[in-house]
Design an enzyme around this catalytic site. Sequence first.
Site, short mmCIF file in Angstrom:
data_model
loop_
_atom_site.label_atom_id
_atom_site.label_comp_id
_atom_site.label_asym_id
_atom_site.label_seq_id
_atom_site.Cartn_x
_atom_site.Cartn_y
_atom_site.Cartn_z
N ASP A 512 4.15 2.02 -14.91
CA ASP A 512 2.74 1.71 -15.09
C ASP A 512 2.17 2.75 -16.06
O ASP A 512 2.81 3.77 -16.34
CB ASP A 512 2.03 1.78 -13.74
CG ASP A 512 0.54 1.53 -13.86
OD1 ASP A 512 0.14 0.59 -14.55
OD2 ASP A 512 -0.22 2.32 -13.25
N ASP A 704 1.17 3.56 -9.76
CA ASP A 704 0.08 4.27 -9.11
C ASP A 704 -1.08 3.30 -8.98
O ASP A 704 -1.41 2.60 -9.93
CB ASP A 704 -0.34 5.48 -9.95
CG ASP A 704 -1.58 6.16 -9.40
OD1 ASP A 704 -1.44 7.00 -8.52
OD2 ASP A 704 -2.68 5.82 -9.88
N ASP A 708 -0.65 -1.86 -8.03
CA ASP A 708 0.81 -1.75 -8.18
C ASP A 708 1.54 -2.01 -6.87
O ASP A 708 2.78 -1.99 -6.85
CB ASP A 708 1.18 -0.35 -8.69
CG ASP A 708 0.76 -0.13 -10.13
OD1 ASP A 708 0.79 -1.10 -10.90
OD2 ASP A 708 0.40 1.01 -10.47
#
Length: 807
Positions: A512, A704, A708
């Site tokens: 991410d 995070d 997610d």
Amino acid sequence: MNAVPKPQCFHCGLPVPAGSDWHVQIDGAPRDMCCPGCAAVAQTIVDIGQAGYYSDRTGFAATADGADAVCVPPELRLYDGDSRFVAEDGGMEAVLLVEGIRCAACVWLVEGRLLALPGVTLASLNVATERLTVRWHPGRVELSALLHALRTIGYAAWPYDTARHEEQLRKAARTLGRQLFVAGLSMMQVMMYVAPAYLAGDGMLDADMAALMRWASLLLTIPAVVYSAQPFFLGALASLRARAVGMDVPVALGIAAAFGGSVAATVRGTGDTYFDSVTMFVFLLLASRWLELHARRKAAGTLERMRHGLPAAATRFASWPGSGKTSVVAAATLVAGDHVFVRTGEAFAADGIIAEGRTCVDLALLTGESAPQPRAPGEHVPGGAINASGAVVLRVTKPVAESTLSGLLNLVERAGGAKPRIAQWADQVASRFTAALLLLALLAGVAWHFVDPARAWPVAIAVLVVSCPCALSLATPSALAAATDALLGKGVLVMQPHVLETLHRATHVVFDKTGTLTAGCPAVQSVQAHGDIDRDACIAIATALEKASLHPVGRAIVALGEKLAWHGWPATGLSETPGMGMEGTVRGRRYRLGNGNFVAAMAGGTPPPAEPDTTAVYLGTDGQWLACFAITDPLRPDAQATIAHFRAQGKQVILLSGDRQVVADAVAARLGIGTAIGDCLPARKLDYVQRLQREGAIVAMVGDGINDAAVLSAADVSFAMGGGAELAQVHADAVLLHGRLGLVADAAATAGAAMRVIRQNLAWACVYNAVAIPAAAIGLLGPWLSGVGMAASSALVILNALRLRYR
């Protein structure tokens, strides 16, 4: 004519079916049983010396699902219905501490016994940590019945408690130390008496002197066999009583056979004696077990330090700031809103906010971060941190049971309950190996009886003694325990058993962006007003919408509002769409704050242009665009090195981001990531990872934030940043406790090292047994040399695994 009554089951009272042939000898008489289940339970009760249950009972045992809960001690029933064991799915789950675990056969026996109970859905025992994870349906069986079932097969078990585990290890170490001392003393003394027989030539030692030395050796061997060898005999007895072949069985048979044969030779005055081999074998094997116990205590050391991080007491103000009067209270009694005085060098008893004073806090226990961090009034301090400089007043925000360190301890204690596939394979092989070994020893003894009867007994003993199923069983769990303990010391909490194995095999590593590759502390670079509301009013509305959000971008907007000393209009009717934005009502008007597509559904048209290389967050209302917040987030300092590590390992690195494609491309270009996909909603991230998996990829995900959580659950192995939302951490397989991205690369390196050690250990155990057993069977190895080989093999496996702790 009166009908003949049907016989009743002596255990449960149900009628015994016609033609039934199940009986158990109780109080000197055969008792009828209605089924093999009742027969097995009744036989177990008799075997453990509790036959008095039948004479003292006031009624029959529970039938059907309750059959295994008979004669449950009252102290075990206290655990039934305990809210601590309620799982998320409504079932029950507990981590138990099991005493007396020795080998893979113990694992097989414990797991098989529990899985045979009605309502038990999972039983997984880790031989290295002695922790048993068990899940069950509360309507069909209770925890007390599970604990009692383990007692009936010779294993005491309790809900896992760190203090109890430490005390158990200390007690085991003391007992093992005494047994090791006695065995060593016996070995040295016996060696003094057998040495003349080895050194003397023909005719140099007269018969009376030789007999005296044999009898002296016999007397000196008795303490080693009767006291020091107790763990092997008791373990073998428990295995045989449960109709299983544990790894203590060949050891106990070898000791008994060598000692029995030596006693017979001493009494007859002819034949070979093996008192030196017996004492040496007991001593070396106990030394190997002491080394194994030492490794377990090392693995528990990090958890012990963490457990002592929270103080037992705190200095609480009676009424602050109105009164400076304080009293010392138990830390467990603190509640939100209390004010406590924390002196220099003391630990913060609970999570809180600095109310008065400035200081630096040591977070090493929580995050592994060695440099003290400054804290000023209004800033948060986690429970378990150490006050490194000035005395402060702390306003408690969470009770001790909900503090950061307590939560971390709960996660650590839950971790490591199950076994990866490679450990399960080793357990199965070791269990079958032991049974095959007993057969081989029997065949070797019979074969030598026809070739050279004098050597049949020594060869059979050597075959029993030389094998090392312990090395095979310990090869994997010892390495995994050492590796996970080393990672915990660095700040990586491994939650699932497959993490190291799967991470080592991963082909794709997906990151991410916000809060993962970037610092997670974005800041508003500029605010452009586009509607009929001025810039400050737009900031006020946006702050109201994001006030309760945990997303880093939302926190950046709130920080801007607080910097402008705006204390807020209340927002009502708030709703959050993960990956899109927030919607709510402020001062009677409905607003949306989020990405362009999300706000466009309310404002209409196309979003106004945003600054390049920034994350654009738009504010809009019905039919009108109001503002654009340009937000930047700096890269983490170790992001470049982390990406380079995985690329050097030949893994494909991918960036998935909810930001615009242009922002994702800019970050990917700076880090050298070949594939970057922006504008990813949670569903798109999930679809992308699942598509990779369908194509055969093994995906590691690092993320995070709340958006997610789904993809972290779907990935083959996943890591959550320690500063991220709690939901993401719960769904991840591992947590980076202090949010340093480089720990993912450290975990990958440790995973590679752990897999190498496991392969080395398994290869050594297999090669050793493949060479040593045939050598003993053909008479090349004597009993004493076989004992040396077995003990050395186990010690080598454990020492090799312990290397992982110092990476």
